[in-house]
Structure formats: structure tokens, C-alpha cells
Write a protein that holds these residues in place. Sequence first.
Motif, PDB file in Angstrom:
ATOM      1  N   LEU A 168       0.843  -1.185   0.000  1.00 39.80           N
ATOM      2  CA  LEU A 168       0.000   0.000   0.000  1.00 39.80           C
ATOM      3  C   LEU A 168       0.881   1.239   0.000  1.00 39.80           C
ATOM      4  O   LEU A 168       1.805   1.350   0.814  1.00 39.80           O
ATOM      5  CB  LEU A 168      -0.901   0.013   1.235  1.00 39.80           C
ATOM      6  N   PHE A 169       0.625   2.156  -0.910  1.00 39.77           N
ATOM      7  CA  PHE A 169       1.314   3.444  -0.926  1.00 39.77           C
ATOM      8  C   PHE A 169       0.419   4.415  -0.152  1.00 39.77           C
ATOM      9  O   PHE A 169      -0.717   4.687  -0.560  1.00 39.77           O
ATOM     10  CB  PHE A 169       1.529   3.914  -2.359  1.00 39.77           C
ATOM     11  N   THR A 170       0.916   4.913   0.959  1.00 41.27           N
ATOM     12  CA  THR A 170       0.056   5.619   1.893  1.00 41.27           C
ATOM     13  C   THR A 170       0.648   6.954   2.329  1.00 41.27           C
ATOM     14  O   THR A 170       1.839   7.221   2.143  1.00 41.27           O
ATOM     15  CB  THR A 170      -0.182   4.760   3.152  1.00 41.27           C
ATOM     16  N   LYS A 171      -0.213   7.756   2.920  1.00 37.28           N
ATOM     17  CA  LYS A 171       0.208   8.960   3.627  1.00 37.28           C
ATOM     18  C   LYS A 171      -0.222   8.815   5.082  1.00 37.28           C
ATOM     19  O   LYS A 171      -1.399   8.562   5.367  1.00 37.28           O
ATOM     20  CB  LYS A 171      -0.407  10.219   3.004  1.00 37.28           C
ATOM     21  N   ALA A 172       0.732   8.972   5.975  1.00 34.76           N
ATOM     22  CA  ALA A 172       0.463   8.789   7.392  1.00 34.76           C
ATOM     23  C   ALA A 172      -0.108  10.067   7.990  1.00 34.76           C
ATOM     24  O   ALA A 172       0.410  11.159   7.759  1.00 34.76           O
ATOM     25  CB  ALA A 172       1.742   8.400   8.124  1.00 34.76           C
ATOM     26  N   ARG A 173      -1.163   9.919   8.772  1.00 34.07           N
ATOM     27  CA  ARG A 173      -1.768  11.064   9.457  1.00 34.07           C
ATOM     28  C   ARG A 173      -1.943  10.730  10.926  1.00 34.07           C
ATOM     29  O   ARG A 173      -2.608   9.752  11.276  1.00 34.07           O
ATOM     30  CB  ARG A 173      -3.116  11.424   8.842  1.00 34.07           C
ATOM     31  N   ARG A 174      -1.331  11.554  11.776  1.00 28.96           N
ATOM     32  CA  ARG A 174      -1.454  11.339  13.216  1.00 28.96           C
ATOM     33  C   ARG A 174      -2.869  11.691  13.679  1.00 28.96           C
ATOM     34  O   ARG A 174      -3.467  12.664  13.213  1.00 28.96           O
ATOM     35  CB  ARG A 174      -0.438  12.191  13.962  1.00 28.96           C
ATOM     36  N   ILE A 175      -3.391  10.913  14.609  1.00 23.93           N
ATOM     37  CA  ILE A 175      -4.746  11.098  15.116  1.00 23.93           C
ATOM     38  C   ILE A 175      -4.681  11.676  16.523  1.00 23.93           C
ATOM     39  O   ILE A 175      -3.954  11.166  17.387  1.00 23.93           O
ATOM     40  CB  ILE A 175      -5.501   9.754  15.120  1.00 23.93           C
ATOM     41  N   GLU A 176      -5.434  12.710  16.752  1.00 22.08           N
ATOM     42  CA  GLU A 176      -5.479  13.324  18.079  1.00 22.08           C
ATOM     43  C   GLU A 176      -6.218  12.393  19.043  1.00 22.08           C
ATOM     44  O   GLU A 176      -7.337  11.962  18.774  1.00 22.08           O
ATOM     45  CB  GLU A 176      -6.157  14.687  18.015  1.00 22.08           C
ATOM     46  N   ARG A 177      -5.596  12.123  20.155  1.00 22.01           N
ATOM     47  CA  ARG A 177      -6.068  11.098  21.083  1.00 22.01           C
ATOM     48  C   ARG A 177      -7.463  11.374  21.660  1.00 22.01           C
ATOM     49  O   ARG A 177      -8.282  10.476  21.786  1.00 22.01           O
ATOM     50  CB  ARG A 177      -5.058  10.965  22.226  1.00 22.01           C
ATOM     51  N   ASP A 178      -7.747  12.616  22.035  1.00 25.67           N
ATOM     52  CA  ASP A 178      -8.975  12.924  22.774  1.00 25.67           C
ATOM     53  C   ASP A 178     -10.165  13.295  21.882  1.00 25.67           C
ATOM     54  O   ASP A 178     -11.207  13.724  22.392  1.00 25.67           O
ATOM     55  CB  ASP A 178      -8.713  14.050  23.772  1.00 25.67           C
ATOM     56  N   THR A 179     -10.036  13.150  20.592  1.00 23.92           N
ATOM     57  CA  THR A 179     -11.143  13.422  19.683  1.00 23.92           C
ATOM     58  C   THR A 179     -12.023  12.185  19.550  1.00 23.92           C
ATOM     59  O   THR A 179     -11.654  11.084  19.975  1.00 23.92           O
ATOM     60  CB  THR A 179     -10.615  13.811  18.298  1.00 23.92           C
ATOM     61  N   ASP A 180     -13.208  12.359  18.959  1.00 27.78           N
ATOM     62  CA  ASP A 180     -14.074  11.203  18.709  1.00 27.78           C
ATOM     63  C   ASP A 180     -13.358  10.191  17.819  1.00 27.78           C
ATOM     64  O   ASP A 180     -13.483   8.973  18.023  1.00 27.78           O
ATOM     65  CB  ASP A 180     -15.377  11.656  18.048  1.00 27.78           C
ATOM     66  N   GLU A 181     -12.630  10.703  16.834  1.00 24.63           N
ATOM     67  CA  GLU A 181     -11.877   9.810  15.952  1.00 24.63           C
ATOM     68  C   GLU A 181     -10.840   9.041  16.744  1.00 24.63           C
ATOM     69  O   GLU A 181     -10.667   7.823  16.567  1.00 24.63           O
ATOM     70  CB  GLU A 181     -11.203  10.622  14.844  1.00 24.63           C
ATOM     71  N   GLY A 182     -10.128   9.728  17.639  1.00 25.82           N
ATOM     72  CA  GLY A 182      -9.102   9.074  18.438  1.00 25.82           C
ATOM     73  C   GLY A 182      -9.662   7.996  19.339  1.00 25.82           C
ATOM     74  O   GLY A 182      -9.074   6.914  19.491  1.00 25.82           O
ATOM     75  N   LYS A 183     -10.809   8.262  19.947  1.00 20.92           N
ATOM     76  CA  LYS A 183     -11.440   7.272  20.829  1.00 20.92           C
ATOM     77  C   LYS A 183     -11.910   6.057  20.035  1.00 20.92           C
ATOM     78  O   LYS A 183     -11.790   4.916  20.498  1.00 20.92           O
ATOM     79  CB  LYS A 183     -12.595   7.913  21.572  1.00 20.92           C
ATOM     80  N   ARG A 184     -12.460   6.304  18.842  1.00 23.48           N
ATOM     81  CA  ARG A 184     -12.917   5.190  18.000  1.00 23.48           C
ATOM     82  C   ARG A 184     -11.744   4.324  17.558  1.00 23.48           C
ATOM     83  O   ARG A 184     -11.792   3.088  17.631  1.00 23.48           O
ATOM     84  CB  ARG A 184     -13.651   5.728  16.781  1.00 23.48           C
ATOM     85  N   VAL A 185     -10.684   4.976  17.121  1.00 24.15           N
ATOM     86  CA  VAL A 185      -9.513   4.241  16.639  1.00 24.15           C
ATOM     87  C   VAL A 185      -8.880   3.433  17.768  1.00 24.15           C
ATOM     88  O   VAL A 185      -8.459   2.291  17.573  1.00 24.15           O
ATOM     89  CB  VAL A 185      -8.504   5.220  16.011  1.00 24.15           C
ATOM     90  N   ARG A 186      -8.795   4.021  18.951  1.00 30.30           N
ATOM     91  CA  ARG A 186      -8.232   3.299  20.092  1.00 30.30           C
ATOM     92  C   ARG A 186      -9.046   2.040  20.368  1.00 30.30           C
ATOM     93  O   ARG A 186      -8.485   0.955  20.581  1.00 30.30           O
ATOM     94  CB  ARG A 186      -8.221   4.198  21.325  1.00 30.30           C
ATOM     95  N   ARG A 187     -10.371   2.172  20.399  1.00 28.37           N
ATOM     96  CA  ARG A 187     -11.227   1.017  20.663  1.00 28.37           C
ATOM     97  C   ARG A 187     -11.044  -0.068  19.624  1.00 28.37           C
ATOM     98  O   ARG A 187     -10.902  -1.253  19.962  1.00 28.37           O
ATOM     99  CB  ARG A 187     -12.690   1.473  20.711  1.00 28.37           C
ATOM    100  N   ARG A 188     -11.034   0.306  18.360  1.00 29.19           N
ATOM    101  CA  ARG A 188     -10.904  -0.699  17.298  1.00 29.19           C
ATOM    102  C   ARG A 188      -9.514  -1.338  17.306  1.00 29.19           C
ATOM    103  O   ARG A 188      -9.374  -2.540  17.060  1.00 29.19           O
ATOM    104  CB  ARG A 188     -11.196  -0.061  15.934  1.00 29.19           C
ATOM    105  N   TYR A 189      -8.505  -0.541  17.580  1.00 30.17           N
ATOM    106  CA  TYR A 189      -7.146  -1.090  17.594  1.00 30.17           C
ATOM    107  C   TYR A 189      -6.980  -2.101  18.727  1.00 30.17           C
ATOM    108  O   TYR A 189      -6.429  -3.189  18.529  1.00 30.17           O
ATOM    109  CB  TYR A 189      -6.128   0.037  17.734  1.00 30.17           C
ATOM    110  N   LEU A 190      -7.457  -1.761  19.924  1.00 27.89           N
ATOM    111  CA  LEU A 190      -7.291  -2.661  21.065  1.00 27.89           C
ATOM    112  C   LEU A 190      -8.157  -3.916  20.935  1.00 27.89           C
ATOM    113  O   LEU A 190      -7.816  -4.961  21.490  1.00 27.89           O
ATOM    114  CB  LEU A 190      -7.592  -1.929  22.364  1.00 27.89           C
ATOM    115  N   ALA A 191      -9.265  -3.819  20.206  1.00 24.57           N
ATOM    116  CA  ALA A 191     -10.063  -5.018  19.946  1.00 24.57           C
ATOM    117  C   ALA A 191      -9.280  -5.998  19.086  1.00 24.57           C
ATOM    118  O   ALA A 191      -9.459  -7.217  19.191  1.00 24.57           O
ATOM    119  CB  ALA A 191     -11.371  -4.646  19.259  1.00 24.57           C
TER     120      ALA A 191
END
Length: 258
Positions: free
Chosen positions: A99-122
Amino acid sequence: MDADDKPKKIVLDTDAEAVRLARDLVATARHGALAVYYHETGFPGASRVALATDMDGTTIILVSSLSGHTRPMLEDPRTSLLVGAMGKGDPLAHPRITLFTKARRIERDTDEGKRVRRRYLARQPKASLYADFGDFAFFRLEIQGSSMNGGFGKAYELTPGDFALKGDVDGVAAMEESAIAHMNEDHREAVDLYARVIGKAEAGSWRIAALDSEGMDLVAGDKTCRVWYPAPLENASELRGMLARMAAEAREEIGALQ
């Protein structure tokens, strides 16, 4: 030899089967090789990273600021990620995709950050030991293009659109967490059927780690399985009926074999 006489890579037309294979490879990968560019040396460098996916199928990673690949990734977000199917015999006979990608850091305390954390730890539960450390951060590896080798003589090039989920992506995202908890707690038999009968996976203590508008990702220890719905969910309200129908069809299939 003239430039025009040099051997050319044979790329096949990307059909539905190739797209499904590519998306399966990404959805089921537990880890991959992430390549970043080191400006100070002028060389690319590759590191192993653990993987999960966001609601739209985009790969997500969790990295420490102390890792050698983090600073180069922040300086130049252009990255590549190699994932592939594992198996016996010649490793080059098994499908893999870059995959040719562009990396984007996610802010931890945003809704996106909370969703990503949950999915990653699952998907990567052991990461709960360090996921909340201050020097760790989640990144989305947003696909710009890809090159897939489906085995000998099966080369494909895919676009970002080939990986885009269809259906009510946002609607399913809003109900994903509660739906997963309900299925894993109250319908373990159905979850097992999804994995073994529909996903053709080995026996195991299967649970749903993530679901979206086109299918679900199941895990059992180190084993992973992607199960696709018969059709994308055009409305999130269709999810319950779809899961019930899939479980019923799986039971019928087992009954027909007995």
C-alpha cells in the motif's frame, strides 16, 4: 538493449475478485512492514508494525515517538506498507500487497481518536499495556494507491476507490460498539458460525473485533477472519436482520452436510 526493449511488468485488469483479495489481505493482516524515508541517510527503512483498521477500512498503527520510524514519518508522511498471506511452501506463491500511503497522526482525545483506540485494542488487546502512554500515538495510513501480487503471474494495481467501503458507513459506525458487545455476549454460537461456516476458518474462540457496512472482522487469539455480508448495508438498521439471516443460512448449511 533499448529502453523500449526492456521487459515490462504485466499488470492484469483489476476485477471484483482482485479487489476482494486485496481488501481481505488488508483486513486480516495482524502486522506488516512499514517503510519510511530517512532524509539524513537518503535510504528507506522498514519496520514491523502491528495493525488494525478504521471504520472505512483504512489501516491504523500505534507507534512510540521513540521508535526510529516515527520522526521520519512525521517529517514526510509518504509511507509504504507491505502485508501478505502466510502459508507453507514458497513464500512468493502467497498473495501480498504493498500500500502506498500517507500517514496522518490522530489526536487522542477526539471522537476519531477514541474510536480508533477502541478498534485497535479489539484487534491488538496486548497493546492496552502501553496504548495510553504519553509517547504513543495512533496514525492512519491513508491509501494513495497499491500494487498487489496475487501469486505467480497475478499482478494488479489498485486505486484508493477500490478500497472504499460501500453502504451506510457512518450509520454502522454509530452503532458498532453496542452491536459488537451484544453479539459477543449473547450470540457466541452465531459468531462461531460466521467464522467457521461463512469464513471457512479453523475452530477457535471466535469473537467479533470490528464490523462495518460491508462485513465484520473476527479474531480468535492470533487467528483472524474477514466475513463479508452478501451485500453492503444501505442503512444501518439492516444490520440486525443481516446478522440473523447469515446465522440461519450457516445453520442450514451445516444441517445439509449432516
